[in-house]
Design a protein around this motif. Sequence first.
Motif, mmCIF file in Angstrom:
data_model
loop_
_atom_site.group_PDB
_atom_site.id
_atom_site.type_symbol
_atom_site.label_atom_id
_atom_site.label_comp_id
_atom_site.label_asym_id
_atom_site.label_seq_id
_atom_site.Cartn_x
_atom_site.Cartn_y
_atom_site.Cartn_z
ATOM 1 N N ASN A 67 -13.006 2.760 -14.788
ATOM 2 C CA ASN A 67 -12.517 2.912 -12.739
ATOM 3 C C ASN A 67 -13.674 3.383 -12.050
ATOM 4 N N GLU A 107 -7.076 3.760 -11.764
ATOM 5 C CA GLU A 107 -7.833 5.357 -10.812
ATOM 6 C C GLU A 107 -6.108 6.063 -10.404
ATOM 7 N N ILE A 108 -5.330 5.570 -10.012
ATOM 8 C CA ILE A 108 -4.240 6.655 -10.127
ATOM 9 C C ILE A 108 -3.424 6.663 -11.600
ATOM 10 N N GLY A 138 0.716 -0.767 -0.362
ATOM 11 C CA GLY A 138 0.068 0.452 -0.099
ATOM 12 C C GLY A 138 0.904 1.183 -0.083
ATOM 13 N N GLU A 165 -13.240 -1.291 -12.277
ATOM 14 C CA GLU A 165 -12.322 -0.308 -11.226
ATOM 15 C C GLU A 165 -11.498 -0.719 -10.631
ATOM 16 N N SER A 166 -9.690 -0.054 -10.359
ATOM 17 C CA SER A 166 -9.170 -0.850 -9.350
ATOM 18 C C SER A 166 -7.982 0.262 -9.460
ATOM 19 N N TYR A 167 -7.222 0.142 -8.396
ATOM 20 C CA TYR A 167 -6.654 1.161 -7.256
ATOM 21 C C TYR A 167 -5.291 1.904 -9.001
ATOM 22 N N ARG A 210 -5.419 -3.872 -5.586
ATOM 23 C CA ARG A 210 -7.127 -3.836 -4.685
ATOM 24 C C ARG A 210 -7.374 -3.410 -6.354
#
Length: 466
Positions: free
Chosen positions: A224, A234-235, A131, A229-231, A365
């Motif tokens: 996303n 998103e980033i 993380g 959808e995922s981290y 994630r």
Amino acid sequence: MTPPTIGLYGLGTMGAALALNLAEKGVRVHVANRTPSAVLRFMEKAGPLAEKIEGHQSVEGLIAALPTPRLVVAMIPSTAPMDAFLDEVIAQLAPGDTVIDAGNADFHDTRRRAVRLAEHDLHFVGLGVSGGEEGARNGPSMMMGGSAESWAGLEPILTRIAAQHEGDPCVARFGPDGAGHFVKTVHNGIEYADMQMIAEVYDLLRFGAGRDVRAVGKIFEGWNAGRLESYLMEITATVLSYADAPTNLPFVDLIEDRAGQKGTGRWTVIEAVRLGQSATMIEAAVAARAWSAEKGLRARAEETFGADRAALDLDVGLLERAMLAARVLEYAQGFRILAAASDQYDWRLDPVRIAEIWRAGCIIRARLLDDIAGAFSEGPPEGQLFLAPRFSSVMMEGIPALREVVTRAAEAGYATPVLSAALTFWDVMRQGRGTAALIQAQRDFFGRHGFERTDQEGDFHGPWWR
Ligand code: 6PG
């Protein structure tokens, strides 16, 4: 009741963030650092949380202050510094104490260190923590490998500081010694593949379809909000929204295209091969990073052969379906390595729990992990994720899309190492009879290696030996 207490050695970015997280969740923390001045600086920055933290000027001070059985987290490089730290502390610890390596370690080192500490009646825990700094500060996903005794001491602490997925703390013990670090290594391998896959699709959208950077970011933002959808999605959308202040150029254009790597992706690939597996999507991602480093060579080849690529306007929905199928295959490859290691080392890794604790806090994630956990709890045919009934429509819709993306990209001159590896893996695995009969014939021809026949039991040689 006295609060749970833990020692933490190493106040770098991750160590400091973890110490603050522990203090905030009501854990009494004792800290120390190789250079003691960092302890003072850390305490000053800790603000009101400093009341729950005790700083020490030496390792001896830290260890002497802890109640037994002690829990000492070492947040230092898991290479030679970890061995040096163990050299120093073993004599100061008492039987039953635990040292926890919370960095990214080669699980072979973790196994070796667990044996070493066991000789002194001490425990060594390999704790994969995912993380980044944000996760360490506010809730990481954690993968623990170590003894049941260590887990008994650590569980109440780790469940407090872990990321929560709908009330479920993202932390679990996966087995003894290196099990946790192994799971973390494979996590990172999947991370590499997913990052590379997103980069490939970015390349197709931006340079094939000619969309500007912000438009690509918006597409990722849209994905996303759906099944992708995922981290990491998103980033990536956020990264693409940035422009360079003075020039207004897309910020990503100012970054050298040479990817760094600290080694976890490579370890995943090496271990996969050692286990008789092959995680080709992860291999492709590791290869892409290695090739990216050869900037001079690529420039030379471009000068010689040209870098022309044709326009390629792929439908956004088609790309989304292709990516979703490829993402299932990328996790499927990761879990195949985990299953092989579980057998090899007798860890009994629980794929359901692994998928569950990856649902929050960690870098990979993703919404898909809910279904992955579900698929493993239903027991997919042959234990294979890509055969799980709950993914059959994703694969039926996604594979033709993936095929179209990969073939059209190849025709137009775009490299898609991870997406191509996904398609190849799929095409190999769905053939009940493949090309290995000919490999066996070749082996027998040049080396008398023998083969099995389809119609008779036993070991045979070909007519070329008569
Ligand atoms: C995580 C990350 C973390 C780190 C990687 C980066 O789970 O929090 O995986 O461990 O960012 O080690 O690895 P590379 O430098 O190899 O990309």
